[in-house]
Design a protein around this motif. Sequence first.
Motif: not given
Length: 354
Positions: A86-89, A94-107, A139-142
Amino acid sequence: ATAIAEPPTRSILGGETEEDAWPDEVTAERPLRVVIAGAGVGGLTLANMLASQCPHVEVKVFEKTSQFRRFGGPIQLASNAMQIFRAMDAGMYGEIERKFTWTGNLTNGIKDGVRDEWYSRFDLATPASSREMPFTGVIERPDLQSILLDHLPEGVVENGRAVASYAQQCAVDAESNSRECPVVVELSDGSRVGADVLVGADGIWSEVRATMRDEPAKGQGSGVSYSGYTVFAGELAYKAADNGEVGYKVFIGPNQYFVITDIGNARYQWYAFLARPPNSAETEPKPDGPRAYLEGIFDGWSPDVLHILAATRDDEIEQRDLYDRPPSTFRPWHDGPVALLGDAVHAMMPNLGQ
Protein backbone atom coordinates in the motif's frame (compact mmCIF):
# COMPACT_ATOMS: atom_id res chain seq x y z
CA ALA A 1 15.00 0.95 -17.00
CA THR A 2 17.35 -0.08 -19.78
CA ALA A 3 19.34 -3.25 -20.23
CA ILE A 4 22.57 -3.40 -18.28
CA ALA A 5 25.67 -3.89 -20.37
CA GLU A 6 28.99 -5.10 -19.06
CA PRO A 7 30.93 -1.97 -18.12
CA PRO A 8 34.48 -1.19 -19.11
CA THR A 9 37.17 -1.99 -16.59
CA ARG A 10 37.20 0.86 -14.11
CA SER A 11 40.49 1.26 -12.26
CA ILE A 12 40.98 -2.46 -11.71
CA LEU A 13 43.70 -3.10 -9.17
CA GLY A 14 46.92 -3.74 -10.99
CA GLY A 15 45.55 -2.23 -14.21
CA GLU A 16 45.33 1.21 -15.71
CA THR A 17 43.42 3.97 -13.95
CA GLU A 18 40.63 5.65 -15.87
CA GLU A 19 40.25 9.34 -15.23
CA ASP A 20 37.10 10.26 -13.31
CA ALA A 21 36.16 6.57 -13.03
CA TRP A 22 34.10 6.83 -9.82
CA PRO A 23 31.28 9.39 -9.59
CA ASP A 24 30.67 11.14 -6.27
CA GLU A 25 26.92 10.53 -6.48
CA VAL A 26 24.29 8.58 -8.37
CA THR A 27 22.99 10.65 -11.26
CA ALA A 28 21.03 10.20 -14.47
CA GLU A 29 24.34 9.98 -16.30
CA ARG A 30 25.83 7.56 -13.76
CA PRO A 31 22.86 5.49 -12.50
CA LEU A 32 23.20 2.86 -9.81
CA ARG A 33 23.11 -0.47 -11.64
CA VAL A 34 21.21 -3.15 -9.69
CA VAL A 35 20.94 -6.75 -10.85
CA ILE A 36 18.39 -9.03 -9.16
CA ALA A 37 18.68 -12.80 -9.45
CA GLY A 38 15.23 -14.40 -9.53
CA ALA A 39 11.76 -13.14 -10.47
CA GLY A 40 9.84 -14.58 -7.56
CA VAL A 41 7.67 -12.45 -5.29
CA GLY A 42 10.68 -11.04 -3.40
CA GLY A 43 12.73 -10.18 -6.47
CA LEU A 44 9.80 -8.60 -8.32
CA THR A 45 8.72 -6.58 -5.27
CA LEU A 46 12.24 -5.20 -4.88
CA ALA A 47 12.41 -4.43 -8.60
CA ASN A 48 9.13 -2.51 -8.40
CA MET A 49 10.31 -0.52 -5.41
CA LEU A 50 13.57 0.44 -7.13
CA ALA A 51 11.95 1.22 -10.48
CA SER A 52 9.16 3.36 -9.05
CA GLN A 53 10.64 4.94 -5.92
CA CYS A 54 14.37 5.36 -6.54
CA PRO A 55 15.54 7.87 -9.15
CA HIS A 56 18.68 7.15 -11.15
CA VAL A 57 18.56 3.41 -10.45
CA GLU A 58 18.86 1.02 -13.39
CA VAL A 59 17.40 -2.37 -12.43
CA LYS A 60 17.51 -5.68 -14.27
CA VAL A 61 15.97 -9.00 -13.17
CA PHE A 62 17.28 -12.30 -14.55
CA GLU A 63 14.94 -15.30 -14.27
CA LYS A 64 15.94 -18.85 -15.16
CA THR A 65 12.52 -20.00 -16.43
CA SER A 66 12.04 -19.43 -20.14
CA GLN A 67 8.57 -17.95 -19.69
CA PHE A 68 6.10 -17.20 -16.96
CA ARG A 69 3.15 -19.51 -16.53
CA ARG A 70 0.54 -19.95 -13.85
CA PHE A 71 2.20 -22.07 -11.22
CA GLY A 72 1.76 -22.41 -7.48
CA GLY A 73 -1.21 -22.02 -5.21
CA PRO A 74 -2.39 -19.35 -2.81
CA ILE A 75 0.03 -17.63 -0.46
CA GLN A 76 -0.73 -15.69 2.69
CA LEU A 77 0.23 -12.04 2.92
CA ALA A 78 0.33 -10.74 6.48
CA SER A 79 -0.72 -7.22 7.43
CA ASN A 80 2.83 -5.88 7.36
CA ALA A 81 3.37 -7.19 3.82
CA MET A 82 0.11 -5.61 2.65
CA GLN A 83 1.11 -2.35 4.32
CA ILE A 84 4.35 -2.35 2.29
CA PHE A 85 2.42 -2.76 -0.98
CA ARG A 86 0.00 0.00 0.00
CA ALA A 87 2.84 2.38 0.83
CA MET A 88 4.82 1.44 -2.26
CA ASP A 89 2.15 1.89 -4.94
CA ALA A 90 -1.52 2.65 -4.30
CA GLY A 91 -2.56 1.44 -7.75
CA MET A 92 -0.73 -1.85 -7.36
CA TYR A 93 -2.18 -2.30 -3.88
CA GLY A 94 -5.68 -1.81 -5.28
CA GLU A 95 -5.11 -4.55 -7.86
CA ILE A 96 -3.80 -6.91 -5.17
CA GLU A 97 -6.76 -6.11 -2.94
CA ARG A 98 -9.23 -6.95 -5.72
CA LYS A 99 -7.69 -10.44 -5.98
CA PHE A 100 -7.42 -10.84 -2.21
CA THR A 101 -9.37 -12.93 0.26
CA TRP A 102 -9.34 -11.45 3.75
CA THR A 103 -8.77 -13.94 6.58
CA GLY A 104 -7.21 -11.82 9.33
CA ASN A 105 -10.60 -10.50 10.39
CA LEU A 106 -11.85 -14.06 11.00
CA THR A 107 -11.02 -16.73 13.58
CA ASN A 108 -7.64 -18.39 12.98
CA GLY A 109 -5.65 -20.74 15.15
CA ILE A 110 -4.54 -24.19 16.26
CA LYS A 111 -6.82 -27.10 17.15
CA ASP A 112 -6.29 -30.56 18.62
CA GLY A 113 -6.42 -32.89 15.65
CA VAL A 114 -8.35 -35.64 17.43
CA ARG A 115 -10.43 -33.82 20.06
CA ASP A 116 -11.23 -31.00 17.62
CA GLU A 117 -10.80 -28.40 20.38
CA TRP A 118 -9.12 -25.02 19.99
CA TYR A 119 -5.68 -24.86 21.55
CA SER A 120 -5.11 -21.26 20.62
CA ARG A 121 -6.83 -18.58 18.57
CA PHE A 122 -4.71 -15.93 16.89
CA ASP A 123 -5.98 -12.36 17.12
CA LEU A 124 -4.80 -11.01 13.78
CA ALA A 125 -7.44 -8.30 13.54
CA THR A 126 -6.71 -6.14 16.60
CA PRO A 127 -3.00 -5.49 15.87
CA ALA A 128 -3.86 -4.57 12.28
CA SER A 129 -6.81 -2.35 13.16
CA SER A 130 -4.98 -0.53 15.94
CA ARG A 131 -2.20 0.36 13.48
CA GLU A 132 -4.59 1.16 10.61
CA MET A 133 -3.04 -1.65 8.56
CA PRO A 134 -4.80 -4.00 6.13
CA PHE A 135 -5.90 -7.39 7.42
CA THR A 136 -3.99 -10.57 6.63
CA GLY A 137 -5.29 -12.60 3.74
CA VAL A 138 -4.46 -14.86 0.81
CA ILE A 139 -3.92 -14.38 -2.91
CA GLU A 140 -3.10 -16.77 -5.73
CA ARG A 141 0.66 -16.63 -6.28
CA PRO A 142 0.29 -16.37 -10.10
CA ASP A 143 -2.09 -13.42 -9.67
CA LEU A 144 0.37 -11.60 -7.40
CA GLN A 145 3.27 -12.35 -9.73
CA SER A 146 1.29 -11.10 -12.74
CA ILE A 147 0.47 -7.82 -10.98
CA LEU A 148 4.11 -7.28 -10.02
CA LEU A 149 5.27 -8.02 -13.58
CA ASP A 150 2.69 -5.69 -15.15
CA HIS A 151 3.89 -2.76 -13.04
CA LEU A 152 7.51 -3.05 -14.19
CA PRO A 153 8.78 -1.19 -17.27
CA GLU A 154 9.25 -3.35 -20.33
CA GLY A 155 12.65 -4.99 -20.50
CA VAL A 156 13.39 -5.02 -16.78
CA VAL A 157 12.76 -8.77 -16.48
CA GLU A 158 14.63 -11.14 -18.76
CA ASN A 159 13.60 -14.79 -18.90
CA GLY A 160 15.76 -17.73 -19.84
CA ARG A 161 18.97 -16.48 -18.26
CA ALA A 162 19.83 -17.08 -14.62
CA VAL A 163 22.58 -15.68 -12.46
CA ALA A 164 25.19 -18.44 -12.20
CA SER A 165 27.90 -16.71 -10.15
CA TYR A 166 29.59 -13.38 -9.63
CA ALA A 167 33.00 -11.85 -9.00
CA GLN A 168 34.03 -8.54 -7.52
CA GLN A 169 36.67 -6.54 -9.33
CA CYS A 170 38.06 -4.14 -6.78
CA ALA A 171 39.57 -0.86 -7.93
CA VAL A 172 41.16 2.29 -6.54
CA ASP A 173 40.25 5.80 -7.63
CA ALA A 174 43.57 7.52 -8.42
CA GLU A 175 42.47 10.96 -7.18
CA SER A 176 40.60 10.08 -3.98
CA ASN A 177 42.41 6.81 -3.28
CA SER A 178 39.01 5.31 -2.45
CA ARG A 179 38.44 1.60 -3.01
CA GLU A 180 35.40 0.40 -4.96
CA CYS A 181 34.21 -3.10 -5.83
CA PRO A 182 31.81 -3.34 -8.76
CA VAL A 183 30.27 -6.72 -9.45
CA VAL A 184 30.66 -8.77 -12.61
CA VAL A 185 27.67 -11.11 -12.86
CA GLU A 186 28.05 -14.33 -14.85
CA LEU A 187 24.84 -15.66 -16.37
CA SER A 188 23.82 -19.23 -17.20
CA ASP A 189 24.50 -18.74 -20.91
CA GLY A 190 28.09 -17.70 -20.23
CA SER A 191 27.56 -14.00 -20.81
CA ARG A 192 28.45 -11.36 -18.23
CA VAL A 193 26.90 -8.10 -17.10
CA GLY A 194 28.24 -5.42 -14.80
CA ALA A 195 26.47 -4.09 -11.75
CA ASP A 196 27.05 -1.88 -8.74
CA VAL A 197 24.72 -4.05 -6.62
CA LEU A 198 23.66 -7.69 -6.94
CA VAL A 199 20.71 -9.08 -4.97
CA GLY A 200 20.28 -12.85 -4.77
CA ALA A 201 16.54 -13.50 -4.65
CA ASP A 202 17.00 -16.87 -6.33
CA GLY A 203 15.42 -19.12 -3.74
CA ILE A 204 16.55 -21.89 -1.44
CA TRP A 205 18.95 -23.29 -4.07
CA SER A 206 20.56 -19.88 -4.54
CA GLU A 207 23.59 -19.67 -6.81
CA VAL A 208 24.37 -16.21 -5.44
CA ARG A 209 24.57 -17.63 -1.91
CA ALA A 210 26.70 -20.52 -3.16
CA THR A 211 29.21 -18.09 -4.65
CA MET A 212 29.16 -15.79 -1.62
CA ARG A 213 29.85 -18.60 0.83
CA ASP A 214 31.95 -20.78 -1.46
CA GLU A 215 29.66 -23.77 -1.04
CA PRO A 216 27.48 -25.82 -3.39
CA ALA A 217 23.95 -24.60 -4.08
CA LYS A 218 22.54 -28.10 -3.45
CA GLY A 219 23.54 -31.27 -1.69
CA GLN A 220 26.13 -31.89 0.99
CA GLY A 221 27.79 -28.75 2.22
CA SER A 222 25.08 -26.43 0.88
CA GLY A 223 23.45 -25.88 4.27
CA VAL A 224 20.12 -27.02 2.82
CA SER A 225 18.73 -30.11 4.50
CA TYR A 226 15.60 -32.19 4.42
CA SER A 227 13.13 -30.91 7.03
CA GLY A 228 11.91 -34.36 8.02
CA TYR A 229 8.48 -33.68 6.57
CA THR A 230 6.71 -34.37 3.31
CA VAL A 231 3.58 -32.41 2.48
CA PHE A 232 0.44 -33.31 0.55
CA ALA A 233 -1.41 -30.27 -0.78
CA GLY A 234 -4.96 -30.09 -2.08
CA GLU A 235 -6.96 -27.27 -3.64
CA LEU A 236 -10.63 -27.62 -4.52
CA ALA A 237 -14.06 -26.06 -4.82
CA TYR A 238 -15.46 -26.44 -1.33
CA LYS A 239 -17.56 -24.71 1.28
CA ALA A 240 -16.80 -25.50 4.89
CA ALA A 241 -19.47 -25.41 7.55
CA ASP A 242 -17.62 -22.52 9.20
CA ASN A 243 -17.11 -20.55 5.98
CA GLY A 244 -17.11 -16.82 6.72
CA GLU A 245 -16.24 -17.46 10.36
CA VAL A 246 -12.83 -19.19 10.19
CA GLY A 247 -9.94 -18.14 7.98
CA TYR A 248 -7.52 -20.98 8.65
CA LYS A 249 -7.11 -23.72 11.24
CA VAL A 250 -4.16 -25.97 11.99
CA PHE A 251 -4.97 -29.43 13.38
CA ILE A 252 -1.96 -30.88 15.20
CA GLY A 253 -1.01 -34.35 16.37
CA PRO A 254 2.09 -36.53 16.87
CA ASN A 255 4.35 -36.43 13.79
CA GLN A 256 1.66 -34.98 11.58
CA TYR A 257 -0.58 -31.96 11.21
CA PHE A 258 -3.25 -30.72 8.86
CA VAL A 259 -4.02 -27.16 7.70
CA ILE A 260 -7.30 -25.95 6.16
CA THR A 261 -7.62 -22.42 4.79
CA ASP A 262 -10.27 -20.46 2.94
CA ILE A 263 -8.72 -19.06 -0.27
CA GLY A 264 -11.83 -17.28 -1.56
CA ASN A 265 -14.02 -17.71 -4.62
CA ALA A 266 -15.69 -20.75 -3.01
CA ARG A 267 -12.36 -22.59 -2.92
CA TYR A 268 -10.28 -24.07 -0.12
CA GLN A 269 -6.73 -25.30 0.24
CA TRP A 270 -5.40 -27.88 2.66
CA TYR A 271 -1.99 -29.24 3.61
CA ALA A 272 -1.16 -32.55 5.27
CA PHE A 273 2.34 -32.54 6.82
CA LEU A 274 3.74 -35.99 7.64
CA ALA A 275 7.03 -36.89 9.31
CA ARG A 276 8.60 -39.20 6.73
CA PRO A 277 12.04 -40.00 5.34
CA PRO A 278 12.97 -38.21 2.11
CA ASN A 279 11.59 -39.50 -1.19
CA SER A 280 8.64 -41.19 0.51
CA ALA A 281 6.52 -40.34 -2.53
CA GLU A 282 8.44 -43.05 -4.40
CA THR A 283 9.09 -45.48 -1.54
CA GLU A 284 5.77 -45.54 0.34
CA PRO A 285 3.05 -47.41 -1.58
CA LYS A 286 -0.39 -45.85 -2.09
CA PRO A 287 -2.24 -48.55 -4.02
CA ASP A 288 -5.62 -46.83 -3.70
CA GLY A 289 -4.34 -43.33 -4.42
CA PRO A 290 -3.29 -40.39 -2.23
CA ARG A 291 -6.76 -39.56 -0.91
CA ALA A 292 -7.40 -43.05 0.45
CA TYR A 293 -3.86 -43.10 1.86
CA LEU A 294 -4.44 -39.85 3.76
CA GLU A 295 -7.89 -40.89 4.95
CA GLY A 296 -6.22 -43.88 6.59
CA ILE A 297 -3.46 -41.73 8.11
CA PHE A 298 -5.96 -39.25 9.57
CA ASP A 299 -8.59 -41.81 10.61
CA GLY A 300 -10.13 -40.71 13.91
CA TRP A 301 -9.18 -37.06 13.45
CA SER A 302 -11.52 -34.06 13.33
CA PRO A 303 -14.56 -34.44 11.05
CA ASP A 304 -13.40 -31.25 9.30
CA VAL A 305 -10.21 -33.00 8.16
CA LEU A 306 -11.99 -36.13 6.96
CA HIS A 307 -14.78 -34.19 5.25
CA ILE A 308 -12.45 -32.06 3.11
CA LEU A 309 -10.34 -35.12 2.24
CA ALA A 310 -13.46 -36.96 1.10
CA ALA A 311 -14.35 -34.00 -1.14
CA THR A 312 -10.92 -33.94 -2.83
CA ARG A 313 -10.14 -35.85 -6.00
CA ASP A 314 -6.82 -37.65 -6.41
CA ASP A 315 -5.87 -35.35 -9.29
CA GLU A 316 -6.26 -32.35 -6.95
CA ILE A 317 -3.53 -33.64 -4.60
CA GLU A 318 0.20 -33.07 -4.97
CA GLN A 319 3.06 -34.29 -2.77
CA ARG A 320 6.52 -32.80 -2.27
CA ASP A 321 9.32 -33.07 0.26
CA LEU A 322 10.14 -29.96 2.27
CA TYR A 323 13.67 -28.62 2.56
CA ASP A 324 14.87 -26.05 5.04
CA ARG A 325 17.89 -24.03 6.13
CA PRO A 326 19.02 -23.24 9.67
CA PRO A 327 18.85 -19.55 10.61
CA SER A 328 21.84 -17.60 9.27
CA THR A 329 22.21 -15.61 12.48
CA PHE A 330 25.98 -15.89 12.64
CA ARG A 331 26.70 -15.73 8.92
CA PRO A 332 26.62 -12.58 6.79
CA TRP A 333 23.70 -11.86 4.52
CA HIS A 334 25.86 -9.71 2.26
CA ASP A 335 29.30 -9.56 0.72
CA GLY A 336 30.03 -5.91 0.03
CA PRO A 337 27.59 -4.87 -2.71
CA VAL A 338 26.09 -8.38 -2.97
CA ALA A 339 23.13 -9.24 -0.72
CA LEU A 340 20.71 -12.12 -0.23
CA LEU A 341 16.93 -11.86 0.02
CA GLY A 342 14.15 -14.26 1.02
CA ASP A 343 14.56 -18.03 0.78
CA ALA A 344 18.12 -17.57 -0.47
CA VAL A 345 19.15 -16.72 3.09
CA HIS A 346 16.26 -17.50 5.45
CA ALA A 347 14.10 -20.23 3.94
CA MET A 348 10.98 -21.00 5.95
CA MET A 349 8.65 -23.94 6.17
CA PRO A 350 5.40 -23.06 4.36
CA ASN A 351 3.38 -22.88 7.59
CA LEU A 352 5.87 -20.53 9.30
CA GLY A 353 6.73 -17.80 6.81
CA GLN A 354 4.74 -14.63 6.18
